[in-house]
Design a protein around this motif. Sequence first.
Motif, PDB file in Angstrom:
ATOM      1  N   SER A  39     -10.758 -13.172   9.209  1.00 38.63           N
ATOM      2  CA  SER A  39     -11.764 -12.821   8.202  1.00 38.63           C
ATOM      3  C   SER A  39     -12.600 -11.627   8.664  1.00 38.63           C
TER       4      SER A  39
ATOM      5  N   TYR B 247      -3.977 -10.282   1.060  1.00 36.36           N
ATOM      6  CA  TYR B 247      -5.335  -9.853   1.388  1.00 36.36           C
ATOM      7  C   TYR B 247      -6.319 -11.006   1.207  1.00 36.36           C
TER       8      TYR B 247
ATOM      9  N   LEU C 147     -12.192  -3.389   7.792  1.00 39.74           N
ATOM     10  CA  LEU C 147     -11.335  -2.356   7.218  1.00 39.74           C
ATOM     11  C   LEU C 147     -12.194  -1.255   6.625  1.00 39.74           C
TER      12      LEU C 147
ATOM     13  N   LYS D 116      -8.528 -12.870   4.032  1.00 41.19           N
ATOM     14  CA  LYS D 116      -9.984 -12.836   3.868  1.00 41.19           C
ATOM     15  C   LYS D 116     -10.585 -14.239   3.920  1.00 41.19           C
TER      16      LYS D 116
ATOM     17  N   SER E 115       0.815  -1.209   0.000  1.00 36.04           N
ATOM     18  CA  SER E 115       0.000   0.000   0.000  1.00 36.04           C
ATOM     19  C   SER E 115       0.850   1.262   0.000  1.00 36.04           C
TER      20      SER E 115
ATOM     21  N   VAL F 214     -10.670  -8.246   8.028  1.00 31.73           N
ATOM     22  CA  VAL F 214     -10.733  -7.720   6.667  1.00 31.73           C
ATOM     23  C   VAL F 214     -12.063  -7.023   6.425  1.00 31.73           C
TER      24      VAL F 214
ATOM     25  N   TYR G 253       0.557  -8.273  -2.486  1.00 29.96           N
ATOM     26  CA  TYR G 253      -0.398  -7.608  -1.602  1.00 29.96           C
ATOM     27  C   TYR G 253      -1.794  -8.204  -1.769  1.00 29.96           C
ATOM     28  N   ARG G 254      -2.196  -8.438  -3.017  1.00 27.22           N
ATOM     29  CA  ARG G 254      -3.516  -9.041  -3.270  1.00 27.22           C
ATOM     30  C   ARG G 254      -3.587 -10.465  -2.734  1.00 27.22           C
TER      31      ARG G 254
END
Length: 163
Positions: free
Chosen positions: A134, A122, A140, A126, A69, A137, A118-119
């Motif tokens: 979970s 994530y 956020l 998740k 990020s 996330v 990063y994806r």
Amino acid sequence: MIRYLGVTLDKRMTYGPHITELVKRLRNRIRELKPLLCKYSPLSISTKRLLYLSFVRPIWQYASGLYGSASDSQLERIQVQQNRVLRLITDAPWYVRNSIIHKDLDVPEVKEVVHQTYRQLYASIKNHANPVFSDFVQRLPVPRANRRLKRRHHADQRPEEQQ
């Protein structure tokens, strides 16, 4: 600033100090490997590429899921070092574009690798079996437009600034 598991964190989470440290480490590693990567080295380009992938890339790729990020200007600092080492490997003249060198050596750009990592991080958080992860996330905040310098909207004010 705090250093935890090799990642330097500042209070604003800009990753500037961490990337500054990464750039220093990258320059030192490139300097150490320069005799093997330069045009006078008897090694083939594919071997030089493997040296890069084995000894230089892991330095900046470590914890890239965390600093995915970071701003584009911070990631560009790492990209400059990658461009330097790839030009050293290929002995490319100044007029050859960096994108051509990346494509010829089949090495993705830093921004692509960092965002992909990063994806993946994530998605793994998740879809984690532990409900705490979970739930984290889902809690956020929804990303807003970055208006750090010009707070003209009610939603842009910090909680302590709201009355």
